[in-house]
Design a protein around this motif. Structure first.
Motif, PDB file in Angstrom:
ATOM      1  N   PRO A  52       0.826  -1.218   0.000  1.00 50.84           N
ATOM      2  CA  PRO A  52       0.000   0.000   0.000  1.00 50.84           C
ATOM      3  C   PRO A  52       0.861   1.270   0.000  1.00 50.84           C
ATOM      4  CG  PRO A  52      -0.878  -1.608   1.535  1.00 50.84           C
ATOM      5  CD  PRO A  52       0.454  -2.146   1.067  1.00 50.84           C
ATOM      6  N   LEU A  53       0.515   2.190  -0.903  1.00 53.14           N
ATOM      7  CA  LEU A  53       1.358   3.362  -1.150  1.00 53.14           C
ATOM      8  C   LEU A  53       0.604   4.652  -0.875  1.00 53.14           C
ATOM      9  CD1 LEU A  53       2.862   2.286  -4.595  1.00 53.14           C
ATOM     10  CD2 LEU A  53       4.064   2.314  -2.405  1.00 53.14           C
ATOM     11  N   GLU A  54       1.364   5.653  -0.498  1.00 56.60           N
ATOM     12  CA  GLU A  54       0.805   6.995  -0.389  1.00 56.60           C
ATOM     13  C   GLU A  54       1.357   7.802  -1.563  1.00 56.60           C
ATOM     14  OE1 GLU A  54       1.311  10.758   2.516  1.00 56.60           O
ATOM     15  OE2 GLU A  54       1.185   8.799   3.502  1.00 56.60           O
ATOM     16  N   VAL A  55       0.448   8.311  -2.397  1.00 51.56           N
ATOM     17  CA  VAL A  55       0.863   8.984  -3.626  1.00 51.56           C
ATOM     18  C   VAL A  55       0.917  10.488  -3.407  1.00 51.56           C
ATOM     19  CG1 VAL A  55       0.214   9.433  -6.038  1.00 51.56           C
ATOM     20  CG2 VAL A  55      -0.078   7.142  -5.067  1.00 51.56           C
ATOM     21  N   THR A  56       1.949  11.129  -3.921  1.00 46.95           N
ATOM     22  CA  THR A  56       2.084  12.590  -3.846  1.00 46.95           C
ATOM     23  C   THR A  56       2.133  13.149  -5.269  1.00 46.95           C
ATOM     24  OG1 THR A  56       3.329  12.418  -1.788  1.00 46.95           O
ATOM     25  CG2 THR A  56       3.548  14.484  -3.009  1.00 46.95           C
ATOM     26  N   GLU A  57       1.383  14.215  -5.494  1.00 42.25           N
ATOM     27  CA  GLU A  57       1.376  14.885  -6.799  1.00 42.25           C
ATOM     28  C   GLU A  57       1.955  16.289  -6.603  1.00 42.25           C
ATOM     29  OE1 GLU A  57       0.167  13.689  -9.699  1.00 42.25           O
ATOM     30  OE2 GLU A  57      -1.178  12.013  -9.166  1.00 42.25           O
ATOM     31  N   VAL A  58       2.972  16.611  -7.360  1.00 42.19           N
ATOM     32  CA  VAL A  58       3.633  17.911  -7.215  1.00 42.19           C
ATOM     33  C   VAL A  58       3.439  18.692  -8.518  1.00 42.19           C
ATOM     34  CG1 VAL A  58       5.818  19.072  -6.710  1.00 42.19           C
ATOM     35  CG2 VAL A  58       5.324  16.846  -5.673  1.00 42.19           C
ATOM     36  N   PRO A  59       2.880  19.904  -8.449  1.00 40.11           N
ATOM     37  CA  PRO A  59       2.518  20.622  -9.682  1.00 40.11           C
ATOM     38  C   PRO A  59       3.728  20.977 -10.563  1.00 40.11           C
ATOM     39  CG  PRO A  59       1.514  21.659  -7.750  1.00 40.11           C
ATOM     40  CD  PRO A  59       2.486  20.635  -7.233  1.00 40.11           C
ATOM     41  N   SER A  60       3.488  20.947 -11.870  1.00 43.56           N
ATOM     42  CA  SER A  60       4.481  21.436 -12.840  1.00 43.56           C
ATOM     43  C   SER A  60       4.871  22.854 -12.461  1.00 43.56           C
ATOM     44  CB  SER A  60       3.888  21.462 -14.250  1.00 43.56           C
ATOM     45  OG  SER A  60       3.408  20.199 -14.611  1.00 43.56           O
ATOM     46  N   GLY A  61       6.132  23.170 -12.650  1.00 45.45           N
ATOM     47  CA  GLY A  61       6.598  24.523 -12.366  1.00 45.45           C
ATOM     48  C   GLY A  61       7.153  24.680 -10.956  1.00 45.45           C
ATOM     49  N   THR A  62       6.925  23.683 -10.090  1.00 42.23           N
ATOM     50  CA  THR A  62       7.455  23.786  -8.722  1.00 42.23           C
ATOM     51  C   THR A  62       8.988  23.754  -8.772  1.00 42.23           C
ATOM     52  OG1 THR A  62       5.535  22.562  -7.937  1.00 42.23           O
ATOM     53  CG2 THR A  62       7.406  22.727  -6.425  1.00 42.23           C
ATOM     54  N   PRO A  63       9.637  24.748  -8.172  1.00 46.79           N
ATOM     55  CA  PRO A  63      11.107  24.699  -8.170  1.00 46.79           C
ATOM     56  C   PRO A  63      11.634  23.603  -7.243  1.00 46.79           C
ATOM     57  CG  PRO A  63      10.287  26.746  -7.155  1.00 46.79           C
ATOM     58  CD  PRO A  63       9.088  25.922  -7.503  1.00 46.79           C
ATOM     59  N   ILE A  64      12.615  22.864  -7.729  1.00 45.29           N
ATOM     60  CA  ILE A  64      13.227  21.761  -6.968  1.00 45.29           C
ATOM     61  C   ILE A  64      14.734  21.963  -7.035  1.00 45.29           C
ATOM     62  CG2 ILE A  64      13.521  19.252  -6.818  1.00 45.29           C
ATOM     63  CD1 ILE A  64      10.635  20.018  -6.459  1.00 45.29           C
ATOM     64  N   PHE A  65      15.298  22.601  -6.027  1.00 42.82           N
ATOM     65  CA  PHE A  65      16.723  22.931  -6.067  1.00 42.82           C
ATOM     66  C   PHE A  65      17.040  23.621  -7.401  1.00 42.82           C
ATOM     67  CE2 PHE A  65      16.303  19.085  -3.344  1.00 42.82           C
ATOM     68  CZ  PHE A  65      16.497  19.734  -2.139  1.00 42.82           C
ATOM     69  N   ASP A  66      17.961  23.057  -8.203  1.00 38.13           N
ATOM     70  CA  ASP A  66      18.318  23.718  -9.463  1.00 38.13           C
ATOM     71  C   ASP A  66      17.388  23.320 -10.618  1.00 38.13           C
ATOM     72  OD1 ASP A  66      20.100  25.574 -10.653  1.00 38.13           O
ATOM     73  OD2 ASP A  66      21.073  23.924 -11.735  1.00 38.13           O
ATOM     74  N   TRP A  67      16.344  22.567 -10.304  1.00 44.35           N
ATOM     75  CA  TRP A  67      15.453  22.040 -11.336  1.00 44.35           C
ATOM     76  C   TRP A  67      14.045  22.620 -11.144  1.00 44.35           C
ATOM     77  CZ3 TRP A  67      17.262  17.704 -14.466  1.00 44.35           C
ATOM     78  CH2 TRP A  67      18.570  17.292 -14.144  1.00 44.35           C
ATOM     79  N   THR A  68      13.183  22.275 -12.095  1.00 44.65           N
ATOM     80  CA  THR A  68      11.776  22.653 -11.988  1.00 44.65           C
ATOM     81  C   THR A  68      10.953  21.428 -12.372  1.00 44.65           C
ATOM     82  OG1 THR A  68      12.357  24.865 -12.724  1.00 44.65           O
ATOM     83  CG2 THR A  68      10.030  24.283 -12.817  1.00 44.65           C
ATOM     84  N   VAL A  69       9.881  21.159 -11.650  1.00 41.79           N
ATOM     85  CA  VAL A  69       9.005  20.046 -12.036  1.00 41.79           C
ATOM     86  C   VAL A  69       8.496  20.313 -13.450  1.00 41.79           C
ATOM     87  CG1 VAL A  69       6.832  18.865 -11.555  1.00 41.79           C
ATOM     88  CG2 VAL A  69       8.350  19.497  -9.666  1.00 41.79           C
ATOM     89  N   PRO A  70       8.737  19.384 -14.369  1.00 37.60           N
ATOM     90  CA  PRO A  70       8.392  19.647 -15.775  1.00 37.60           C
ATOM     91  C   PRO A  70       6.885  19.562 -16.020  1.00 37.60           C
ATOM     92  CG  PRO A  70       9.182  17.407 -15.542  1.00 37.60           C
ATOM     93  CD  PRO A  70       9.303  18.038 -14.176  1.00 37.60           C
ATOM     94  N   ARG A  71       6.516  19.915 -17.236  1.00 43.57           N
ATOM     95  CA  ARG A  71       5.135  19.709 -17.631  1.00 43.57           C
ATOM     96  C   ARG A  71       4.844  18.213 -17.675  1.00 43.57           C
ATOM     97  NH1 ARG A  71       4.453  22.870 -23.113  1.00 43.57           N
ATOM     98  NH2 ARG A  71       6.620  22.237 -23.338  1.00 43.57           N
ATOM     99  N   GLU A  72       3.569  17.872 -17.539  1.00 45.94           N
ATOM    100  CA  GLU A  72       3.189  16.454 -17.553  1.00 45.94           C
ATOM    101  C   GLU A  72       3.020  15.977 -18.987  1.00 45.94           C
ATOM    102  OE1 GLU A  72       0.061  15.346 -14.808  1.00 45.94           O
ATOM    103  OE2 GLU A  72      -0.592  13.740 -16.170  1.00 45.94           O
ATOM    104  N   TRP A  73       3.491  14.768 -19.237  1.00 43.38           N
ATOM    105  CA  TRP A  73       3.443  14.212 -20.593  1.00 43.38           C
ATOM    106  C   TRP A  73       2.549  12.981 -20.623  1.00 43.38           C
ATOM    107  CZ3 TRP A  73       5.813   9.733 -23.139  1.00 43.38           C
ATOM    108  CH2 TRP A  73       5.844   9.832 -24.528  1.00 43.38           C
ATOM    109  N   ASN A  74       1.608  12.989 -21.546  1.00 39.00           N
ATOM    110  CA  ASN A  74       0.769  11.813 -21.781  1.00 39.00           C
ATOM    111  C   ASN A  74       0.665  11.577 -23.280  1.00 39.00           C
ATOM    112  OD1 ASN A  74      -0.415  10.810 -19.121  1.00 39.00           O
ATOM    113  ND2 ASN A  74      -0.731  13.028 -18.979  1.00 39.00           N
TER     114      ASN A  74
END
Ligand code: ZN
Length: 443
Positions: A52-74
């Motif tokens: 059993p897992l706990e899922v976390t969703e982090v919005p695109s554009g959120t800064p992550i250290f030197d990175w940014t959460v990218p756009r979602e691809w489907n």
């Protein structure tokens, strides 16, 4: 002989466990995973039945250290069609055909123009390579070189990539198995590869089954299992857990654990962390062919946990690692190169390492002035010819534990110095503790 140990991680695995992991991989195989998107979510949903897992969703554009959460691809479909409208490359046959993170496209091109967007491996003309363009605005197809050679420069081809690249979320999941201590063992693997077996699905299967196995056991440490997309996934988790990283006492990145190669452990940046010593001890004492590698700042997700700003005690457990087997990142990384017995062996090694962590106590000899009289406590057997080797090792372990339990040496230190398998030393310590000859420095 000693009774059951005080803090065992049961190592009795069902004989079918390797096959069960293969079956989980078969269920996960068709999903089109990527850095983000519904393939990841569906993967986590299937894993949730195992652990059993706990899922976390982090919005695109959120800064992550030197990175940014990218756009979602489907993506729902993609193809290259010839002038007659026949699909000569078809996403429905293999999701590897599309360059990961391709932007949508619908166009008619000449063969020569199309070549600019094709990827293949001439050395293996039947294999489809796996390529991604997470951080570039482009599109492309990955094809067998034989398919590519058949493209005629002047002919016209229609291409379609029915993908969506838009603001959404990065998805990761974790499972926490609470133990007696809030100190954690963090086990991590990535979930971002499409239909590939050893590189990706094997790590997912072994970690999910390790979690299933540990669930419900009486544990010393708390165990956190992290399933996240490579690189940006661990970085996202780290960025959201900065205030509690001191709880991570031991860490392991697990990947590429299903092939027939020998087990391999890569040390943490620290090099001599307890996880390094536990892994090395298990490999040296039970798998003489195993390989122990020094830390290098490339490889898999261990390099994020081991970056200097965190410097967590994080090693990597693999069989043949990234890039060192020819089928790596191609359609040939399939069920042909993964074996149920290798998966089961990898799971077993992982649990053996965790068992060392669980049982690695520091003790103090309560009767340090001379050897205590073992005979009247039922712990003395003369070491002589005819004594079974296991019993002889146990008897020597009793003497080693008594001698080195000075409140400083751990049982792992003692096992290494004595050259006796850790389990025998830990059993000897349990026996000595039961007769009050030693006590743990920390209960
Ligand atoms: Zn990979």
């Amino acid at each position: 002989m000693p009774e059951a140990a005080a803090r065992p991680v049961s190592l009795t695995l069902p004989q079918t466990v390797g096959q069960e992991m293969v079956e989980l991989m078969r269920e996960l195989f068709p999903l089109c995973r990527s850095l983000t998107g519904n393939g990841v979510r569906e993967t986590l949903k299937i894993l949730d039945d195992v652990l059993p897992l706990e899922v976390t969703e982090v919005p695109s554009g959120t800064p992550i250290f030197d990175w940014t959460v990218p756009r979602e691809w489907n993506i729902s479909d993609a193809w290259i069609a010839d002038a007659e409208g026949r699909r000569i490359v078809d996403f429905r046959e293999s999701n590897l055909h599309v360059l990961g993170y391709s932007r949508p496209v619908r166009a008619v091109l000449t063969g020569a123009e199309l070549q600019e967007h094709l990827h293949s491996v001439p050395d293996h003309p039947d294999w489809i390579p796996v390529r991604t363009a997470y951080w570039a605005d482009t599109w492309g197809f990955c094809v067998a070189d034989a398919q590519r050679q058949a493209i005629e420069p002047d002919a016209r081809y229609e291409v379609c990539i029915d993908s969506r690249l838009e603001d959404g979320h990065l998805t990761y999941a974790e499972a926490l198995l609470p133990g007696a201590s809030k100190d954690e063992v963090l086990l991590s693997t990535y979930i971002c590869h499409p239909s590939l077996c050893n590189d990706n699905l094997s790590g997912i299967a072994v970690l999910a089954f390790a979690g299933k196995h540990l669930s419900g056991l009486d544990l010393r440490y708390s165990y956190r299992f992290l399933f996240s997309p490579s690189t940006v996934g661990p970085l996202t988790w780290l960025s959201r857990n900065l205030d509690r990283l001191d709880r991570v006492r031991h860490g392991l990145a697990v990947s590429c654990v299903g092939d027939a190669g020998v087990v391999r452990y890569k040390r943490s940046r620290r090099g001599t962390a307890e996880i390094d010593r536990a892994a090395e001890h298990v490999l040296r004492s039970s798998r003489p062919d195993a390989i122990v590698d020094e830390f290098v700042p490339w490889g898999s997700d261990e390099r994020q946990f081991c970056s200097p700003g965190f410097d967590l005690p994080f090693g990597a457990l693999t069989r043949t690692p990234h890039g060192l087997y020819p089928e790596y990142h191609s359609s040939a990384d399939d069920f042909e190169i993964v074996r149920a017995e290798s998966l089961a062996d990898s799971l077993s090694v992982l649990l053996e390492i965790l068992t060392v962590l669980e049982r690695n106590d520091v003790c103090v000899n309560r009767s340090p002035c001379g050897e205590p009289q073992l005979g009247r406590r039922g712990l003395y057997r003369e070491i002589s010819a005819g004594v079974p080797r296991g019993e002889e090792a146990f008897q020597r372990a009793i003497l080693w534990v008594l001698n080195l339990s000075d409140g400083d040496c751990s049982l792992l230190d003692i096992a290494d110095r004595a050259g006796i398998p850790f389990g025998v030393v830990a059993d000897a310590a349990d026996a000595l503790r039961r007769v009050n000859l030693i006590e743990r420095t920390v209960e």
